[in-house]
Design a protein around this motif. Sequence first.
Motif, mmCIF file in Angstrom:
data_model
loop_
_atom_site.group_PDB
_atom_site.id
_atom_site.type_symbol
_atom_site.label_atom_id
_atom_site.label_comp_id
_atom_site.label_asym_id
_atom_site.label_seq_id
_atom_site.Cartn_x
_atom_site.Cartn_y
_atom_site.Cartn_z
ATOM 1 N N SER A 1 39.436 36.855 39.681
ATOM 2 C CA SER A 1 40.690 36.535 39.007
ATOM 3 C C SER A 1 41.687 37.693 39.161
ATOM 4 O O SER A 1 42.873 37.482 39.434
ATOM 5 C CB SER A 1 40.428 36.257 37.529
ATOM 6 O OG SER A 1 41.640 36.022 36.851
ATOM 7 N N ALA A 2 41.213 38.924 39.019
ATOM 8 C CA ALA A 2 42.081 40.101 39.187
ATOM 9 C C ALA A 2 42.573 40.199 40.628
ATOM 10 O O ALA A 2 43.742 40.522 40.876
ATOM 11 C CB ALA A 2 41.326 41.369 38.787
ATOM 12 N N ARG A 3 41.678 39.890 41.584
ATOM 13 C CA ARG A 3 42.076 39.920 43.000
ATOM 14 C C ARG A 3 43.172 38.891 43.262
ATOM 15 O O ARG A 3 44.174 39.180 43.915
ATOM 16 C CB ARG A 3 40.860 39.644 43.897
ATOM 17 C CG ARG A 3 41.145 39.777 45.392
ATOM 18 C CD ARG A 3 39.934 39.387 46.225
ATOM 19 N NE ARG A 3 39.635 37.971 46.147
ATOM 20 C CZ ARG A 3 40.291 37.022 46.856
ATOM 21 N NH1 ARG A 3 41.256 37.351 47.671
ATOM 22 N NH2 ARG A 3 39.950 35.764 46.724
ATOM 23 N N ARG A 4 42.989 37.656 42.729
ATOM 24 C CA ARG A 4 44.021 36.624 42.895
ATOM 25 C C ARG A 4 45.332 37.047 42.236
ATOM 26 O O ARG A 4 46.410 36.840 42.786
ATOM 27 C CB ARG A 4 43.536 35.297 42.326
ATOM 28 C CG ARG A 4 42.487 34.602 43.163
ATOM 29 C CD ARG A 4 42.234 33.165 42.702
ATOM 30 N NE ARG A 4 41.937 33.044 41.273
ATOM 31 C CZ ARG A 4 40.723 33.045 40.738
ATOM 32 N NH1 ARG A 4 39.663 33.158 41.530
ATOM 33 N NH2 ARG A 4 40.556 32.919 39.429
ATOM 34 N N SER A 5 45.217 37.670 41.068
ATOM 35 C CA SER A 5 46.408 38.137 40.363
ATOM 36 C C SER A 5 47.133 39.204 41.187
ATOM 37 O O SER A 5 48.367 39.181 41.305
ATOM 38 C CB SER A 5 46.020 38.703 38.996
ATOM 39 O OG SER A 5 47.137 39.215 38.339
ATOM 40 N N ARG A 6 46.393 40.137 41.777
ATOM 41 C CA ARG A 6 47.001 41.163 42.635
ATOM 42 C C ARG A 6 47.659 40.533 43.852
ATOM 43 O O ARG A 6 48.744 40.947 44.274
ATOM 44 C CB ARG A 6 45.953 42.200 43.056
ATOM 45 C CG ARG A 6 45.567 43.167 41.956
ATOM 46 C CD ARG A 6 44.724 44.320 42.499
ATOM 47 N NE ARG A 6 43.518 43.890 43.192
ATOM 48 C CZ ARG A 6 42.350 43.663 42.623
ATOM 49 N NH1 ARG A 6 42.202 43.819 41.320
ATOM 50 N NH2 ARG A 6 41.314 43.285 43.347
ATOM 51 N N MET A 7 46.998 39.521 44.419
ATOM 52 C CA MET A 7 47.572 38.838 45.589
ATOM 53 C C MET A 7 48.876 38.129 45.216
ATOM 54 O O MET A 7 49.868 38.190 45.961
ATOM 55 C CB MET A 7 46.555 37.848 46.177
ATOM 56 C CG MET A 7 45.417 38.527 46.917
ATOM 57 S SD MET A 7 44.149 37.380 47.506
ATOM 58 C CE MET A 7 45.075 36.277 48.527
ATOM 59 N N ASN B 1 35.837 37.695 36.768
ATOM 60 C CA ASN B 1 36.971 38.544 36.382
ATOM 61 C C ASN B 1 37.534 39.304 37.577
ATOM 62 O O ASN B 1 38.747 39.429 37.730
ATOM 63 C CB ASN B 1 36.573 39.525 35.275
ATOM 64 C CG ASN B 1 36.413 38.847 33.939
ATOM 65 O OD1 ASN B 1 36.834 37.706 33.750
ATOM 66 N ND2 ASN B 1 35.771 39.548 33.005
ATOM 67 N N ARG B 2 36.635 39.813 38.419
ATOM 68 C CA ARG B 2 37.084 40.535 39.619
ATOM 69 C C ARG B 2 37.873 39.606 40.548
ATOM 70 O O ARG B 2 38.905 39.981 41.085
ATOM 71 C CB ARG B 2 35.889 41.135 40.362
ATOM 72 C CG ARG B 2 35.338 42.350 39.693
ATOM 73 C CD ARG B 2 34.178 42.919 40.464
ATOM 74 N NE ARG B 2 33.612 44.060 39.762
ATOM 75 C CZ ARG B 2 32.445 44.594 40.029
ATOM 76 N NH1 ARG B 2 31.703 44.091 41.007
ATOM 77 N NH2 ARG B 2 32.006 45.632 39.346
ATOM 78 N N LYS C 1 28.077 37.096 36.314
ATOM 79 C CA LYS C 1 28.967 35.992 36.722
ATOM 80 C C LYS C 1 30.369 36.201 36.152
ATOM 81 O O LYS C 1 31.364 36.009 36.844
ATOM 82 C CB LYS C 1 28.421 34.643 36.255
ATOM 83 C CG LYS C 1 27.308 34.089 37.081
ATOM 84 C CD LYS C 1 26.912 32.721 36.573
ATOM 85 C CE LYS C 1 25.785 32.118 37.379
ATOM 86 N NZ LYS C 1 25.425 30.777 36.895
ATOM 87 N N ARG C 2 30.407 36.601 34.867
ATOM 88 C CA ARG C 2 31.704 36.824 34.227
ATOM 89 C C ARG C 2 32.434 38.001 34.909
ATOM 90 O O ARG C 2 33.627 37.950 35.168
ATOM 91 C CB ARG C 2 31.497 37.097 32.739
ATOM 92 C CG ARG C 2 32.765 36.999 31.929
ATOM 93 C CD ARG C 2 32.525 37.020 30.420
ATOM 94 N NE ARG C 2 31.572 38.037 29.964
ATOM 95 C CZ ARG C 2 30.359 37.798 29.490
ATOM 96 N NH1 ARG C 2 29.912 36.560 29.373
ATOM 97 N NH2 ARG C 2 29.564 38.786 29.090
ATOM 98 N N MET C 3 31.677 39.032 35.244
ATOM 99 C CA MET C 3 32.265 40.192 35.907
ATOM 100 C C MET C 3 32.789 39.795 37.298
ATOM 101 O O MET C 3 33.906 40.163 37.680
ATOM 102 C CB MET C 3 31.205 41.302 36.026
ATOM 103 C CG MET C 3 31.819 42.651 36.282
ATOM 104 S SD MET C 3 30.667 44.038 36.035
ATOM 105 C CE MET C 3 29.217 43.553 36.906
ATOM 106 N N ILE C 4 32.015 39.030 38.028
ATOM 107 C CA ILE C 4 32.437 38.552 39.356
ATOM 108 C C ILE C 4 33.670 37.655 39.217
ATOM 109 O O ILE C 4 34.635 37.783 39.970
ATOM 110 C CB ILE C 4 31.280 37.821 40.077
ATOM 111 C CG1 ILE C 4 30.193 38.818 40.467
ATOM 112 C CG2 ILE C 4 31.791 37.068 41.290
ATOM 113 C CD1 ILE C 4 28.906 38.168 40.959
#
Length: 151
Positions: free
Chosen positions: A41-47, A38-39, A33-36
């Motif tokens: 969150s990283a995707r939103r950050s990239r967007m 984090n992924r 869940k934490r990995m998902i």
Amino acid sequence: MASSSGTSSGSSMLQNSGSEENLQALMDQRKRKRMISNRESARRSRMRKQKHLDDLASLVTQLRNENHQILASLNLTTHKCLTLESHNSVLRAQVNELSHWLESLNQIIDFLNATNGAFGPPGPLFEPDGSCLFNNVPCLTQHMTVGLSGF
């Protein structure tokens, strides 16, 4: 009793190993869940970063266009200014020339007024064809006609 104690310790081991397996499964689930998360969150950050870069690129394009328009306007204004300065220079030269002509004409009038009747009765200054009756004035009237034709 030994067998019951062995069974009891065996079931306790089974419970412990079951608890450890459940605990491990729970930890693995939390880790996933934490990995998902984090992924995501990283995707939103990239967007967000990509949107920010797109906005900046759009702003650069807009500012370049405005800059080109300002430069074109500045060049046009500079050209108009140079043209006006050139025209002003011509007008100043014409004013200077006309002032000299006026001064010369006033001197002629002053001379004629001072010598009124000394050379005969006062008469017209110009012939019907436009030529001057005085020998020293034709040059002046020719300049006046040539100079004034530019207006």
